[in-house]
Write a protein that holds these residues in place. Structure first.
Motif, PDB file in Angstrom:
ATOM      1  N   MET A  85       0.816  -1.216   0.000  1.00  0.00           N
ATOM      2  CA  MET A  85       0.000   0.000   0.000  1.00  0.00           C
ATOM      3  C   MET A  85       0.845   1.260   0.000  1.00  0.00           C
ATOM      4  O   MET A  85       0.448   2.273  -0.563  1.00  0.00           O
ATOM      5  N   SER A  86       2.006   1.188   0.604  1.00  0.00           N
ATOM      6  CA  SER A  86       2.905   2.336   0.555  1.00  0.00           C
ATOM      7  C   SER A  86       3.297   2.620  -0.891  1.00  0.00           C
ATOM      8  O   SER A  86       3.322   3.768  -1.326  1.00  0.00           O
ATOM      9  N   GLY A  87       3.581   1.565  -1.645  1.00  0.00           N
ATOM     10  CA  GLY A  87       3.914   1.721  -3.063  1.00  0.00           C
ATOM     11  C   GLY A  87       2.732   2.217  -3.877  1.00  0.00           C
ATOM     12  O   GLY A  87       2.880   3.088  -4.749  1.00  0.00           O
ATOM     13  N   VAL A  88       1.536   1.696  -3.594  1.00  0.00           N
ATOM     14  CA  VAL A  88       0.326   2.130  -4.299  1.00  0.00           C
ATOM     15  C   VAL A  88       0.079   3.616  -4.063  1.00  0.00           C
ATOM     16  O   VAL A  88      -0.230   4.376  -4.984  1.00  0.00           O
ATOM     17  N   GLN A  89       0.244   4.048  -2.830  1.00  0.00           N
ATOM     18  CA  GLN A  89       0.026   5.458  -2.496  1.00  0.00           C
ATOM     19  C   GLN A  89       1.036   6.332  -3.219  1.00  0.00           C
ATOM     20  O   GLN A  89       0.691   7.377  -3.767  1.00  0.00           O
TER      21      GLN A  89
END
Length: 133
Positions: A49-53
C-alpha cells in the motif's frame, strides 16, 4: 505495532462487506491491524500500500493539477475492493471489502475513523512524571 489501535480499526469492519483494515506509515511499516488479520499478511499489505500510495500521488498531473493533494486510491478486483486514504501526516488507512459493500457507507466510516486516529496519532507521548531526581 500499536495493538491499542486495533479496536479502532475493527470499528470500520462493522460495515457489512468490510473485511480487513490496516494502518500504515508512509514508509510502508505496519502501525496497526484489525483483529483477526495475521501479522505476516498485514506486513505485506502495508509495504504494498505504501507503493500504491506513492504511485497514485505521482498521477496528480493527469488531473491537470500537479499540485493537487492525493486523497484516496480505490482498486477493484474480481472479488472485492481495496480502499486507501490518508490518515494524517505520514499515515494511511487501508481497508479491504467485498464487492457488495456500500461504497458510501465504507468511505464515510473510513473518514470518521481517520478523524479519530488523527487525534490519537497526534497525542504526544507522556513523560514519566513519577520519576524524582
Amino acid at each position: 505495532m500499536n495493538d491499542d489501535l486495533s479496536w479502532m480499526l475493527d470499528s470500520a469492519l462493522e460495515i457489512p462487506g468490510a473485511l480487513h483494515a490496516v494502518l500504515i506509515s508512509a514508509d510502508g511499516l505496519l502501525m496497526a491491524r484489525s483483529n483477526g488479520y495475521g501479522k505476516d499478511n498485514a506486513d505485506r499489505v502495508a509495504a504494498a500500500m505504501s507503493g500504491v500510495q506513492s504511485l497514485s500521488r505521482s498521477l496528480a498531473f493527469f488531473c491537470e493539477d500537479p499540485s493537487a493533494r492525493w486523497r484516496q486510491t480505490l482498486v477493484e478486483f474480481d472479488g472485492g475492493w481495496v480502499f486507501l486514504i490518508s490518515a494524517g501526516e505520514g499515515a494511511y488507512l487501508g481497508l479491504s471489502a467485498s464487492l457488495d459493500v456500500d461504497m458510501a457507507d465504507i468511505t464515510f466510516r473510513m473518514q470518521q475513523l481517520v478523524g479519530q486516529l488523527g487525534k490519537v496519532l497526534m497525542t504526544p507521548p507522556r513523560e514519566n512524571l513519577g520519576t524524582h531526581s
